[in-house]
Design a protein around this motif. Sequence first.
Motif, PDB file in Angstrom:
ATOM      1  N   LYS A  46       0.829  -1.193   0.000  1.00  0.00           N
ATOM      2  CA  LYS A  46       0.000   0.000   0.000  1.00  0.00           C
ATOM      3  C   LYS A  46       0.873   1.255   0.000  1.00  0.00           C
ATOM      4  O   LYS A  46       0.585   2.227  -0.705  1.00  0.00           O
ATOM      5  CB  LYS A  46      -0.935   0.008   1.209  1.00  0.00           C
ATOM      6  CG  LYS A  46      -1.874   1.200   1.163  1.00  0.00           C
ATOM      7  CD  LYS A  46      -2.783   1.285   2.359  1.00  0.00           C
ATOM      8  CE  LYS A  46      -3.611   2.571   2.236  1.00  0.00           C
ATOM      9  NZ  LYS A  46      -4.437   2.830   3.405  1.00  0.00           N
ATOM     10  N   THR A 179      -8.626   3.275  -3.700  1.00  0.00           N
ATOM     11  CA  THR A 179      -9.164   3.113  -2.348  1.00  0.00           C
ATOM     12  C   THR A 179      -8.487   4.116  -1.428  1.00  0.00           C
ATOM     13  O   THR A 179      -7.400   4.620  -1.715  1.00  0.00           O
ATOM     14  CB  THR A 179      -8.935   1.692  -1.802  1.00  0.00           C
ATOM     15  OG1 THR A 179      -7.561   1.552  -1.395  1.00  0.00           O
ATOM     16  CG2 THR A 179      -9.269   0.634  -2.837  1.00  0.00           C
ATOM     17  N   VAL A 215      -5.126  -3.129   1.010  1.00  0.00           N
ATOM     18  CA  VAL A 215      -5.616  -2.314   2.117  1.00  0.00           C
ATOM     19  C   VAL A 215      -5.035  -2.874   3.411  1.00  0.00           C
ATOM     20  O   VAL A 215      -4.532  -3.996   3.439  1.00  0.00           O
ATOM     21  CB  VAL A 215      -7.155  -2.310   2.197  1.00  0.00           C
ATOM     22  CG1 VAL A 215      -7.763  -1.730   0.921  1.00  0.00           C
ATOM     23  CG2 VAL A 215      -7.714  -3.705   2.461  1.00  0.00           C
ATOM     24  N   ASP A 219      -8.375   0.813   7.294  1.00  0.00           N
ATOM     25  CA  ASP A 219      -8.945   1.298   6.033  1.00  0.00           C
ATOM     26  C   ASP A 219     -10.430   0.970   5.935  1.00  0.00           C
ATOM     27  O   ASP A 219     -11.152   1.567   5.126  1.00  0.00           O
ATOM     28  CB  ASP A 219      -8.239   0.669   4.829  1.00  0.00           C
ATOM     29  CG  ASP A 219      -6.847   1.228   4.603  1.00  0.00           C
ATOM     30  OD1 ASP A 219      -6.551   2.321   5.126  1.00  0.00           O
ATOM     31  OD2 ASP A 219      -6.059   0.574   3.901  1.00  0.00           O
ATOM     32  N   VAL A 224     -14.069   3.574  -2.032  1.00  0.00           N
ATOM     33  CA  VAL A 224     -13.481   3.007  -3.249  1.00  0.00           C
ATOM     34  C   VAL A 224     -14.139   3.736  -4.407  1.00  0.00           C
ATOM     35  O   VAL A 224     -15.373   3.754  -4.502  1.00  0.00           O
ATOM     36  CB  VAL A 224     -13.743   1.489  -3.344  1.00  0.00           C
ATOM     37  CG1 VAL A 224     -13.173   0.940  -4.648  1.00  0.00           C
ATOM     38  CG2 VAL A 224     -13.152   0.763  -2.145  1.00  0.00           C
ATOM     39  N   ILE A 235     -14.519   0.009   1.588  1.00  0.00           N
ATOM     40  CA  ILE A 235     -13.598  -1.083   1.890  1.00  0.00           C
ATOM     41  C   ILE A 235     -14.173  -1.921   3.026  1.00  0.00           C
ATOM     42  O   ILE A 235     -14.571  -1.385   4.061  1.00  0.00           O
ATOM     43  CB  ILE A 235     -12.213  -0.544   2.297  1.00  0.00           C
ATOM     44  CG1 ILE A 235     -11.605   0.287   1.165  1.00  0.00           C
ATOM     45  CG2 ILE A 235     -11.287  -1.673   2.700  1.00  0.00           C
ATOM     46  CD1 ILE A 235     -10.411   1.120   1.601  1.00  0.00           C
ATOM     47  N   SER A 255      -8.259  -6.806  -1.888  1.00  0.00           N
ATOM     48  CA  SER A 255      -9.272  -6.340  -0.949  1.00  0.00           C
ATOM     49  C   SER A 255     -10.666  -6.598  -1.503  1.00  0.00           C
ATOM     50  O   SER A 255     -10.830  -7.082  -2.622  1.00  0.00           O
ATOM     51  CB  SER A 255      -9.087  -4.839  -0.684  1.00  0.00           C
ATOM     52  OG  SER A 255      -9.099  -4.109  -1.902  1.00  0.00           O
ATOM     53  N   THR A 257     -14.657  -4.660  -1.657  1.00  0.00           N
ATOM     54  CA  THR A 257     -15.525  -3.516  -1.403  1.00  0.00           C
ATOM     55  C   THR A 257     -16.967  -3.982  -1.463  1.00  0.00           C
ATOM     56  O   THR A 257     -17.321  -4.824  -2.291  1.00  0.00           O
ATOM     57  CB  THR A 257     -15.289  -2.379  -2.420  1.00  0.00           C
ATOM     58  OG1 THR A 257     -16.203  -1.308  -2.142  1.00  0.00           O
ATOM     59  CG2 THR A 257     -15.533  -2.824  -3.846  1.00  0.00           C
TER      60      THR A 257
END
Length: 278
Positions: A46, A179, A215, A219, A224, A235, A255, A257
């Motif tokens: 990240k 994100t 992520v 977070d 997103v 997220i 990740s 969403t």
Amino acid sequence: MNEFHRPIRNLLAAALVLAGASCSTIEVREDEPVSSWVARDSMKRKTEASVRIAGDHIAGRPVGQFFQRHSAILSDGGSPTLSVAKPGGEVQLMMPTTEGYGSAVSLGDGYFLTAAHVPVKGHGGLFCIEHSGRPVVRSYRVVWKDKSADLALLQADADVPAVKWATESALGNGASVFTFGFGGGEWEPSQGQILGRRPTGEADRHADLKLTAPVVAGDSGGPVVTADGKLVGIITRADYRWVRAFGRAWTRSGSHTTRPDIGFLEDVIAQDRASHRQ
């Protein structure tokens, strides 16, 4: 969601220098728990992605300014405190040591969408930057939750611009997304693509989208968005694929969403507005 074991300070300037993710290998100690090196690798990815996209723009704004304009940080079990050195100067944000924290995105009119697993019991505080540019901490109330979809709707007395919803046609596999969240104690973005989707939540009315964007804890609940700044969802969790061999680990962190049924969510907001006007 993440927990603080000690107070932290986050310095916010007018524009944030932001960071996110890459593919590389990491060393693994023989006695190191898998959860430890997975978290370490995800943070590394990240951070690297955040550095790469720091100069990018979304909807005509630097990526940091765009997300700062629409995002919030929430905590429970205590309210964040603010200290401003001078008008227009840096803002010092002190998070409480109890419970945990997470992120959220503005839907306008004081409504914020976050993840249900973030500790939102309604006795904490929400930090955001209002339309005027003024940083504030506000109390919030929980309007609605769907734990099976990991969605929660909050309301606070805050004037934060809404993010417009992305259309379904913009959410095909391979679509680029950004994100943003407060993981690691800093507001930082990452970038990835949509890999697929499945129904989730009560009556399967919401959608769980799988992403390549990395992520980290904290977070959760952050926005997103598509490359043109339209809201996909929030997220909800990290996703890891890894192989361990010959003392080295190859990982690919992604990740998920959750995208709510927008019509359903708008009905919830309309009913809440009506009930609180009476």
